[in-house]
Enzyme design. Structure first.
Site, short mmCIF file in Angstrom:
data_model
loop_
_atom_site.label_atom_id
_atom_site.label_comp_id
_atom_site.label_asym_id
_atom_site.label_seq_id
_atom_site.Cartn_x
_atom_site.Cartn_y
_atom_site.Cartn_z
N ASP A 8 0.60 -13.50 43.11
CA ASP A 8 -0.59 -12.65 43.01
C ASP A 8 -1.04 -12.60 41.55
O ASP A 8 -0.32 -12.12 40.68
CB ASP A 8 -0.24 -11.24 43.51
CG ASP A 8 -1.45 -10.35 43.69
OD1 ASP A 8 -2.48 -10.60 43.04
OD2 ASP A 8 -1.36 -9.40 44.49
N HIS B 292 -2.61 -13.00 46.37
CA HIS B 292 -3.11 -11.64 46.56
C HIS B 292 -3.74 -11.45 47.93
O HIS B 292 -3.72 -10.34 48.47
CB HIS B 292 -4.15 -11.34 45.47
CG HIS B 292 -4.71 -9.97 45.51
ND1 HIS B 292 -3.97 -8.85 45.22
CD2 HIS B 292 -5.97 -9.52 45.80
CE1 HIS B 292 -4.73 -7.77 45.32
NE2 HIS B 292 -5.93 -8.14 45.68
N SER C 55 -5.04 -4.30 48.54
CA SER C 55 -5.54 -4.33 47.18
C SER C 55 -5.96 -2.93 46.73
O SER C 55 -5.14 -2.02 46.69
CB SER C 55 -6.70 -5.34 47.09
OG SER C 55 -7.08 -5.57 45.76
#
Length: 281
Positions: A194, A226, A148
């Site tokens: 995601d 995600h 991320s």
């Protein structure tokens, strides 16, 4: 997402004739590269935040056997609000394949991608210069990974340090989508579903912005979210290990797991896969 079936044509590819002085471990197989543990026994050492400079401490995973020489180093950063525990499953799994792996905490859980990139760089320096395993790490063979905002930090760190051998952003998030100056072989792993860092707005434009001359690949996990990189995942492990082996260790034995690329489409684990095969051309 856990234990995804694997699709590839690796078994049909002849092994490379040239060998690298950095090859570690026996000849790889589909079974060995997807195993929970690899050839090397591993141990850990903790790095207190009080000792760390420029990052929040972490855990170093390392092979206990040094008879084959030093190993490449890999720093792995977590995502926004997360700690190193979210990346801990990579530790023994990658280290047992012949790497020194450093999963780190960031200075705060809210640090933005560029800050995380600088912290990844600080952790690389610590690993090579100040850690208790400096004698096991080859400072010329380093790689970075992150999830991320840690994935965005991975791109930032690779951009700042073109000498890095490999970068693997995992469902990356960054306000910048242009990385046309990157010189580090880069594997971007995205997730089809995601909604935090959608592949349409993040992973795909990031990949497409990389120089066409660069060794690069984009892997998109079918039906994944995600947070897929936070859970033990055989597909992520297989391709991450193969990428690190291919570029950190210059080990062409692992090219068979990357090229030709896996099948995509209905009935496979990949909703998209793009690459620059063959690598090192």
């Amino acid at each position: 997402m856990v234990g995804l079936a694997l699709f590839g044509a690796g078994a049909t590819v002849a092994p490379a004739q040239a060998s690298s002085p950095y090859e570690r471990g026996p000849d790889p197989t589909e079974r060995s590269v997807t195993a929970i543990r690899g050839h090397f026994d591993t141990d850990t050492t903790s790095v207190s935040s009080l000792r760390a400079r420029g990052f929040g401490g972490g855990t170093i995973y390392y092979p206990t056997d040094t008879s084959e020489g030093t190993f490449g180093g890999v720093v792995i950063a977590p995502g926004y609000t997360a700690s190193q525990s979210s990346m801990s499953w990579y530790g023994h799994r990658i280290a047992s394949q012949g790497f020194v792996v450093f999963t780190i905490d960031t200075n705060t859980r809210y640090d933005q991608p560029n800050s995380r990139g600088r912290q990844i760089e600080a952790a690389l320096d610590y690993l090579v210069e100040d850690s208790s395993v400096t004698d096991r790490v080859d400072g010329d063979r380093l790689a970075v990974m992150g999830h991320s905002m840690g994935g965005g930090g991975t791109l930032a760190a690779a951009d700042a340090r073109p000498e890095l051998r490999a970068a693997i952003p995992l469902t990356p998030w960054h306000t910048s989508k242009r990385w046309s100056n990157l010189q580090t072989p880069t594997l971007i792993i995205g997730a089809e579903n995601d909604v935090t860092a959608s592949v349409r707005l993040h992973s795909i434009p990031m990949y497409e912005s990389l120089p066409s001359s660069l060794d690069r690949a984009y892997l998109e996990l079918r039906g994944a979210s995600h947070f897929a990189p936070n859970v033990s995942n055989t597909t992520i492990a297989k391709y991450s290990i193969s990428w690190l082996k291919r570029f950190v260790d210059e080990d062409e034995r692992y090219e068979q797991f990357l090229c030709p690329p896996p099948r995509t489409g209905f009935g496979t684990d990949f909703s998209d896969y793009r690459d620059s095969c063959p690598h090192g051309g």
